[in-house]
Design a protein around this motif. Structure first.
Motif, mmCIF file in Angstrom:
data_model
loop_
_atom_site.group_PDB
_atom_site.id
_atom_site.type_symbol
_atom_site.label_atom_id
_atom_site.label_comp_id
_atom_site.label_asym_id
_atom_site.label_seq_id
_atom_site.Cartn_x
_atom_site.Cartn_y
_atom_site.Cartn_z
ATOM 1 N N PRO A 1 50.014 35.528 29.545
ATOM 2 C CA PRO A 1 48.875 34.342 28.849
ATOM 3 C C PRO A 1 48.939 34.938 27.644
ATOM 4 O O PRO A 1 48.070 34.203 26.537
ATOM 5 C CB PRO A 1 48.541 34.072 29.671
ATOM 6 C CG PRO A 1 48.642 34.359 31.281
ATOM 7 C CD PRO A 1 49.549 35.994 30.828
ATOM 8 N N THR B 1 42.661 39.754 29.250
ATOM 9 C CA THR B 1 42.488 38.749 29.950
ATOM 10 C C THR B 1 42.740 39.583 31.561
ATOM 11 O O THR B 1 43.239 40.729 30.910
ATOM 12 C CB THR B 1 43.653 37.320 29.974
ATOM 13 O OG1 THR B 1 44.725 37.916 29.853
ATOM 14 C CG2 THR B 1 43.079 36.792 29.049
ATOM 15 N N PRO B 2 42.067 39.690 32.583
ATOM 16 C CA PRO B 2 41.962 40.730 33.161
ATOM 17 C C PRO B 2 43.175 40.877 33.844
ATOM 18 O O PRO B 2 43.400 42.120 34.475
ATOM 19 C CB PRO B 2 40.445 40.037 34.549
ATOM 20 C CG PRO B 2 40.464 38.868 33.448
ATOM 21 C CD PRO B 2 40.882 38.133 32.148
ATOM 22 N N VAL B 3 43.684 39.740 34.219
ATOM 23 C CA VAL B 3 45.028 40.075 35.248
ATOM 24 C C VAL B 3 45.478 41.007 34.797
ATOM 25 O O VAL B 3 46.748 41.510 34.903
ATOM 26 C CB VAL B 3 45.057 38.845 35.886
ATOM 27 C CG1 VAL B 3 46.847 39.439 36.334
ATOM 28 C CG2 VAL B 3 44.211 38.496 36.837
ATOM 29 N N CYS B 4 45.780 40.636 33.739
ATOM 30 C CA CYS B 4 47.082 41.017 32.237
ATOM 31 C C CYS B 4 46.825 42.721 32.309
ATOM 32 O O CYS B 4 47.654 43.241 31.817
ATOM 33 C CB CYS B 4 47.379 40.610 31.161
ATOM 34 S SG CYS B 4 48.363 38.461 30.722
ATOM 35 N N ARG C 1 53.209 33.710 33.183
ATOM 36 C CA ARG C 1 53.926 35.290 33.239
ATOM 37 C C ARG C 1 55.873 35.040 34.156
ATOM 38 O O ARG C 1 55.540 34.561 34.997
ATOM 39 C CB ARG C 1 52.892 35.709 34.687
ATOM 40 C CG ARG C 1 51.175 35.786 35.047
ATOM 41 C CD ARG C 1 50.849 36.390 35.619
ATOM 42 N NE ARG C 1 49.804 36.408 34.958
ATOM 43 C CZ ARG C 1 48.656 36.845 34.570
ATOM 44 N NH1 ARG C 1 49.260 37.717 33.997
ATOM 45 N NH2 ARG C 1 47.481 36.727 34.159
ATOM 46 N N ALA D 1 49.594 31.732 36.218
ATOM 47 C CA ALA D 1 47.930 32.821 35.448
ATOM 48 C C ALA D 1 47.420 33.894 36.077
ATOM 49 O O ALA D 1 47.152 34.842 36.218
ATOM 50 C CB ALA D 1 47.601 32.428 34.251
#
Ligand code: BEZ
Length: 212
Positions: A38, A42-45, A122, A141
């Motif tokens: 995304p 950003t945290p997950v990425c 994603r 996301a």
């Protein structure tokens, strides 16, 4: 129109954290995993990009190059890579495409406006050494991807390209395989599967993994 399995993937030239990339030239004779994010910072990425950097030797072993994409620009990517290296205890060792003009995102249909307005979701594309699309999937996301699963699919695809088998549910490298239903001649079966096979049903025949 969205890309479908078996399609030849489109070429593009775009800036990246490692300089301008012509996709076909960069891919050469390798398989490719192209995966989108995304946005930067950003945290997950951040966790995903770190995980892929740590798995790079596993991709290399399979002749697979990895390349990420988000819609932010190269300067942003470079700043973010510093954070990824610091927080995930790794070194990002593959390019991140910069796509502020959405050229690649549009070409590969990575923007799902009803999910994330104008940001890439994603997406994952596994592309073989003939530039054919072999797998695609899309995660929301909020869910980080399982990159061990991506390696497992590559193992299955590369195995089934070379032997007359398919891989059953939850198969991992070294597990028993199924013989493709089209193969029926007993002489051919004997020749192709010297380790033998078990006929569970006429259409369900199990054999040890042929290349192990
Ligand atoms: C993330 O990478 O953490 C993220 C990005 C966009 C929306 C939600 C989470």
């Amino acid at each position: 129109m969205a890309l479908r399995l078996g399609d030849t993937v489109p070429n593009f030239t775009q800036a990246s954290s490692e300089g301008e990339i012509n996709f076909y030239d960069w891919a050469g004779d390798s398989w490719v995993v192209l995966f989108s994010h995304p946005a930067d910072f950003t945290p997950v990425c951040t966790t995903e990009l770190g995980a892929v950097a740590k798995l790079k030797p596993e991709f290399d072993k399979r002749n697979v190059k990895v390349i990420a994409l988000s819609v932010d620009d190269v300067e942003s990517h470079k700043g973010w890579i510093g954070d990824i290296n610091e927080t995930q205890n790794t070194t990002v060792n593959y390019p991140i495409l910069a796509d502020p003009d959405k050229k690649v995102s549009d070409l590969y249909d990575m923007i799902h406006p009803n999910s994330l307005n104008n940001l890439t979701v994603r997406s994952v594309f596994i592309i073989d050494d003939q530039k054919k699309l072999r797998l695609t999937f899309t995660y929301p996301a909020s869910t980080g991807r399982n990159f061990d699963e991506i390696l497992r699919v590559i193992d299955s695809l590369q195995l089934t390209d070379n032997y007359s088998v398919a891989t059953p549910a939850n198969w991992t490298d070294g597990g028993d395989c199924v013989i493709v239903p089209t193969l029926k001649d007993p002489e051919v079966l004997k020749e192709k599967f010297p380790k033998g096979y078990e006929v569970v049903k006429p259409y369900l025949r199990m054999t040890p993994q042929p290349n192990k």
